[in-house]
Enzyme design. Structure first.
Site, short mmCIF file in Angstrom:
data_model
loop_
_atom_site.label_atom_id
_atom_site.label_comp_id
_atom_site.label_asym_id
_atom_site.label_seq_id
_atom_site.Cartn_x
_atom_site.Cartn_y
_atom_site.Cartn_z
N SER A 102 23.05 -32.38 7.13
CA SER A 102 21.69 -32.60 7.61
C SER A 102 20.62 -31.76 6.93
O SER A 102 19.43 -31.95 7.19
CB SER A 102 21.62 -32.38 9.12
OG SER A 102 22.18 -33.46 9.81
N LYS A 105 17.86 -33.64 5.39
CA LYS A 105 16.69 -34.05 6.15
C LYS A 105 15.43 -33.33 5.69
O LYS A 105 14.31 -33.77 5.98
CB LYS A 105 16.91 -33.82 7.65
CG LYS A 105 17.92 -34.78 8.29
CD LYS A 105 18.06 -34.51 9.77
CE LYS A 105 18.89 -35.58 10.49
NZ LYS A 105 20.34 -35.43 10.30
N SER A 160 18.33 -32.52 15.04
CA SER A 160 18.92 -33.18 13.87
C SER A 160 19.27 -34.62 14.21
O SER A 160 20.30 -35.15 13.77
CB SER A 160 20.17 -32.42 13.39
OG SER A 160 20.39 -32.63 12.03
#
Length: 395
Positions: A102, A105, A160
């Site tokens: 993640s 991101k 997340s």
């Protein structure tokens, strides 16, 4: 002076200069000119080694006499940089390609955040929540419910939430379109190790990044006051059904101090991640005494789920302690021209309401953003310390 470029440097130059011409400033010119890079006042101007250095495997650091040794960490790849100047202070396997989880991101936010004001309201459809990977982290977005774009971004940064990513990507033109935009954005930043398949960072064949690229994304994100505000938020209310709300908390334990991890003083965020394939990953930054240190940690081999936080803590501590006692081993600016002034806005200001200020005037708690540049030079001596017996994973 003749400067030779590796194939990687040549690729970066081509990607970043549409006219096909590369402007290289000398070390003196890079830190001179109008304005000053934050954090450089009073420090000697040092020549920057060629960018090809960080392409080599192993640990790279240039210590002055009496400088603290780099901490012994188990991560497959890591990097420590000054977020203001962009100077890389030390790194281990900086360009080895690994799954980012993640932390990708950060690139998603860099790409999509500017497209929609936070106050825009959107009613989520069932189709927008299709295709979320099994076992994904979720913030609890529900089809038929209406959310502000700002709510969705808090879901991305704090929880997340892959469900929030899917909705924002749908607003942005779709999953594949967003992946292509992210790929293009990475190239414009000089991040050549990153290959985007799934914008949320979910494990996908061929999806990789590197400690270097993730540090580039984190540093670029801190220049955006919305990004900076979201990534440093510890907890927030998220809309539920029937007008109710519920509390969500940031999963970055260095920020919140959750589950036995002591919070790090001055932490700004930025983004943590975990998948089975990637292990634990983290991009973190902290501000202290007018200086911001940025670290990336990818896939620690020790310490379980807490290892990534404790290794990031050790690298942050070293970054602050080493200030003025090391020479840089590279730059997060890659081959881009150096900018000596930048735009910054208060995190509380309306989006896109940035005003130009000299970099030397910046104050992180006020602006919520850091920027600056460091020039690239050549001829510096480098100590390369290879971690013996450590497997190197390649994506």
């Amino acid at each position: 002076m003749t400067i030779g470029f590796s194939p990687r440097a040549t690729l970066s130059a081509c990607a970043l200069c549409a006219a096909g011409m590369l402007l290289l400033a000398s070390p003196v010119a890079a830190v001179g000119g109008s304005g000053a890079d934050p954090g450089t006042q009073g420090r000697p101007k040092t020549a920057m080694p060629q960018p090809a250095l960080l392409n080599r495997e192993g640990t790279h650091v240039r210590l002055h006499a009496g400088a603290p040794e780099t901490p012994d960490v188990s991560a497959m790849s890591w990097l420590v940089a000054d977020a203001g100047t962009g100077e890389v202070l030390a790194a281990h396997n900086a360009h080895v390609k690994l799954p980012p989880a993640s932390t990708l991101k950060t690139l998603f936010a860099l790409t999509v955040l500017p497209a929609f004001p936070g106050g825009v309201r959107h009613t989520v459809s069932h189709d927008e929540l299709m295709g979320i990977g099994e076992g994904s982290s979720l913030v609890g977005v529900v089809a038929g419910n209406t959310y502000k774009v700002a709510d969705l971004w808090r879901g991305v940064f704090l929880n997340s939430g892959n469900d929030a990513v899917h909705v924002l990507a749908a607003l942005n033109g779709g999953w594949e379109h967003t992946a292509r935009q992210m790929q293009a954005k990475a190239r414009t930043l000089g991040a050549l190790d990153t290959h985007v398949v799934s914008p949320d960072g979910y494990d996908a064949d061929g999806q990789v990044s590197s400690a270097y690229d993730l540090a580039v994304f984190g540093r670029a994100g801190l220049r955006n006051p919305d990004f900076a505000r979201y990534c440093s938020t510890a907890e927030a209310a998220f809309p539920g059904l029937g007008g109710a709300t519920y509390e969500i908390a940031n999963t970055n334990r260095l920020l919140t101090g959750a589950k036995g991890v002591k919070p790090y003083p001055g932490l700004i965020g930025i983004k943590n991640g975990y998948t089975t394939n990637a292990g634990n990953t983290l991009v973190a930054a902290a501000h202290r005494n007018g200086r911001t240190v940025l670290v990336t940690v990818m896939h620690p081999q020790q310490g379980g789920g807490l290892g990534v936080y404790e290794e990031a803590r050790a690298l942050l501590d070293w970054g602050f302690d080493a200030s003025g006692h090391v020479d840089p081993v590279g730059s997060l600016d890659a081959l881009r021209p150096v900018a000596h002034t930048a735009q910054a806005a208060s995190p509380a200001a309306a989006p896109h309401a940035a005003a130009s200020r000299p970099a030397s005037d910046w104050d992180w708690p006020t602006t919520g953003a850091v920027a600056g540049g460091a020039g690239l030079g050549a001829g510096a001596l480098v100590i390369a310390l290879r971690r013996k017996g450590k497997p190197i994973a390649r994506g």
